[in-house]
Design an enzyme around this catalytic site. Structure first.
Site, PDB file in Angstrom:
ATOM      1  N   GLY A  42       0.812  -1.215   0.000  1.00  0.00           N
ATOM      2  CA  GLY A  42       0.000   0.000   0.000  1.00  0.00           C
ATOM      3  C   GLY A  42       0.844   1.263   0.000  1.00  0.00           C
ATOM      4  O   GLY A  42       0.382   2.329   0.387  1.00  0.00           O
ATOM      5  N   SER A  57       3.655   0.389  -7.460  1.00  0.00           N
ATOM      6  CA  SER A  57       3.311   0.470  -8.895  1.00  0.00           C
ATOM      7  C   SER A  57       3.469   1.890  -9.413  1.00  0.00           C
ATOM      8  O   SER A  57       4.005   2.098 -10.508  1.00  0.00           O
ATOM      9  CB  SER A  57       1.880   0.045  -9.181  1.00  0.00           C
ATOM     10  OG  SER A  57       1.442  -0.924  -8.334  1.00  0.00           O
ATOM     11  N   ASP A 107      -1.403   8.530  -6.034  1.00  0.00           N
ATOM     12  CA  ASP A 107      -0.092   7.885  -5.923  1.00  0.00           C
ATOM     13  C   ASP A 107       0.896   8.448  -6.941  1.00  0.00           C
ATOM     14  O   ASP A 107       2.056   8.742  -6.626  1.00  0.00           O
ATOM     15  CB  ASP A 107      -0.227   6.368  -6.141  1.00  0.00           C
ATOM     16  CG  ASP A 107      -1.357   5.765  -5.333  1.00  0.00           C
ATOM     17  OD1 ASP A 107      -1.742   6.376  -4.316  1.00  0.00           O
ATOM     18  OD2 ASP A 107      -1.858   4.706  -5.718  1.00  0.00           O
ATOM     19  N   TYR A 124     -12.058  -2.103  -4.127  1.00  0.00           N
ATOM     20  CA  TYR A 124     -11.765  -0.709  -4.474  1.00  0.00           C
ATOM     21  C   TYR A 124     -12.790  -0.211  -5.493  1.00  0.00           C
ATOM     22  O   TYR A 124     -13.367   0.874  -5.350  1.00  0.00           O
ATOM     23  CB  TYR A 124     -10.336  -0.606  -5.008  1.00  0.00           C
ATOM     24  CG  TYR A 124      -9.861   0.801  -5.274  1.00  0.00           C
ATOM     25  CD1 TYR A 124      -9.242   1.546  -4.280  1.00  0.00           C
ATOM     26  CD2 TYR A 124     -10.027   1.379  -6.529  1.00  0.00           C
ATOM     27  CE1 TYR A 124      -8.807   2.835  -4.530  1.00  0.00           C
ATOM     28  CE2 TYR A 124      -9.592   2.656  -6.786  1.00  0.00           C
ATOM     29  CZ  TYR A 124      -8.973   3.385  -5.789  1.00  0.00           C
ATOM     30  OH  TYR A 124      -8.536   4.671  -6.043  1.00  0.00           O
TER      31      TYR A 124
HETATM   32  C1  GLA Z   1      -5.013   3.756  -3.625  1.00  0.00           C
HETATM   33  C2  GLA Z   1      -5.273   4.403  -4.970  1.00  0.00           C
HETATM   34  C3  GLA Z   1      -5.325   5.918  -4.836  1.00  0.00           C
HETATM   35  C4  GLA Z   1      -6.284   6.347  -3.743  1.00  0.00           C
HETATM   36  C5  GLA Z   1      -6.019   5.561  -2.461  1.00  0.00           C
HETATM   37  C6  GLA Z   1      -7.025   5.841  -1.383  1.00  0.00           C
HETATM   38  O1  GLA Z   1      -3.748   4.094  -3.156  1.00  0.00           O
HETATM   39  O2  GLA Z   1      -4.248   4.055  -5.871  1.00  0.00           O
HETATM   40  O3  GLA Z   1      -5.687   6.485  -6.083  1.00  0.00           O
HETATM   41  O4  GLA Z   1      -7.618   6.208  -4.160  1.00  0.00           O
HETATM   42  O5  GLA Z   1      -6.008   4.163  -2.706  1.00  0.00           O
HETATM   43  O6  GLA Z   1      -6.904   7.149  -0.926  1.00  0.00           O
END
Ligand code: GLA
Length: 411
Positions: free
Chosen positions: A139, A143, A192, A249
């Site tokens: 997390g 990527s 990200d 998600y």
């Molecule tokens: C992941 C996704 C992001 C965002 C987070 C939650 O990291 O890649 O785009 O939605 O979850 O904040």
């Protein structure tokens, strides 16, 4: 099971560069690359599941980075090797890359070249070697760091000139996000990639995902140095399995879109904190199980918490942000329902051992948590979390020190 905390150190830029140069030369007949580029993983201080809802996020870049040694080719072929997947070299012709045509880890890379070409840039093929100290599946955006490292590498060797300005970097963010959404097939929201490409050392980045903003309006640096308040930002990788290309998600995104449709809005950002109760009352007749109510309440209150966090930090009150972090975690756990046993255990244990604030970070369902901890209590918090995991019969978590670090660049 051992309860001694395991620390995941970041590599020095020279150390990272040495690794990928060696790998490159082994994989490609002793040749040398055109250069070495890197991009960091990220943590999000606050503002979770808000990016795809036109909300606010506040990430910092990790000192843990993905490194890429790359040499351009003139025949449009992409050949990749990675120290993380030594038995899976990856190859494709750029002209064959399109949604649905490629799979595997190389799709994140080829997708970036595809998206840059789709945006009108002349992009050549390349040979490249990759290595990374961003933990995979934690997390922490391994990527996005892979995409961003290739974005700045291609930008450099093909002289696109985008990485030189923040506005250009926002274009690279778009290319990386398209790669992830359309070629790799992960429906992520842009947080990200923005963090990996646009963060700076000693700073957090306030991202505003409302549509139509300029690059400058969409990302503003916010000085963030917890050490001035005697604090450290600690990242705890729970090592609980975590996958983004899964249904949960997407299901959260779908609920938000459903609420937007029912309310006749463009996005959930249009609901102000003062208008929240009225919006929830309007949803109620369509929401027998209360799911939409909980999801919308999280999204609206989370952007409000992010704004308050930035306000405190901007006034030098870093030590006072703890309750906002902990409230964010409770909202993600109870309303958005993306936490899990391991993340809750980290947060509860860290708070009991002296953290001023703690929360899950990133998408959830496993992955990592962050804790803001008085410097003198860092070992105690790490020990307490490790012991709690051992007592619960869970695999040992890993700890990362996370001073706000630089965005993608070249070594
Ligand atoms: C992941 C996704 C992001 C965002 C987070 C939650 O990291 O890649 O785009 O939605 O979850 O904040």
């Amino acid at each position: 099971m051992s309860s001694t905390p395991q620390w995941l150190e970041s590599w020095t830029p020279a150390g990272g560069a040495r690794r990928v140069r060696t790998l490159f030369s082994q994989a490609f007949d002793g040749d040398t690359p055109d250069g070495v580029w890197f991009a960091p993983g990220r943590v999000n201080l606050i503002g979770e599941h808000t990016d795809y809802n036109a909300g606010l996020c506040l990430p910092t870049a990790l000192p843990h980075r993905t490194y890429v040694a790359l040499r351009a080719r003139e025949d449009g072929v992409v050949r990749l090797v990675s120290a993380q997947t030594p038995h899976e070299p990856w190859e494709a012709k750029l002209s064959d890359v399109e949604p649905g045509s490629v799979s595997g880890w190389g799709s994140y890379v080829a997708g970036v070249a595809w998206a840059l070409a789709a945006a009108g840039h002349e992009v050549r093929g390349f040979d490249a070697a990759v290595d990374s100290c961003v933990p995979f599946g934690a997390g922490l955006s391994s990527s996005a760091s892979l995409e961003a490292a290739f974005a700045v590498a291609v930008d450099d060797v093909d002289e696109l000139g985008l990485a030189a300005t923040d506005a250009g970097r926002a274009d690279l963010v778009d290319a990386c996000r398209r790669a992830e959404n359309e070629i790799a097939g992960a429906p992520t929201g842009g947080l990200d990639q923005s963090a990996s490409l646009r963060c700076a050392e000693g700073q957090a980045l306030l991202l505003d995902f409302r549509p139509g903003l300029s690059a400058v309006e969409s990302g503003r640096p916010v000085p963030f140095d917890p050490s001035t308040a005697g604090l450290e930002l600690l990242v705890i990788d729970t090592r609980a399995p975590h996958a983004l290309v899964d249904g949960q998600y997407g299901a959260r995104r779908a609920s938000c879109e459903q609420a937007v449709d029912l309310l006749g809005l463009e996005n959930l950002r249009e609901i102000t904190p003062d208008g929240l109760e009225a919006a929830l009352a309007e949803l109620a007749p369509h929401d027998a199980d209360g799911i939409l109510t909980r999801r919308v309440r999280h999204v609206v209150t989370e952007t409000e918490r992010t704004a308050r966090f930035v306000d405190l930090v901007s006034r030098g009150l870093v030590a006072e942000v703890g309750p906002l972090m902990t409230a964010s975690h409770a909202s993600l756990r109870d309303d958005y329902e993306v936490s899990c046993r391991e993340l809750d255990l980290v947060v509860d244990t860290a708070m009991a051992a002296g953290a001023v604030g703690a929360r899950m970070t990133g998408g959830g369902f496993g992955g990592s948590a962050i804790a803001l901890v008085p410097r003198d209590d860092v070992e105690r918090v790490a020990n307490a979390v490790s012991r709690a995991f051992a007592d619960a019969g869970l695999p040992s978590p890993a700890f990362l020190a996370a001073p706000p670090s630089a965005g993608a660049g070249s070594v």
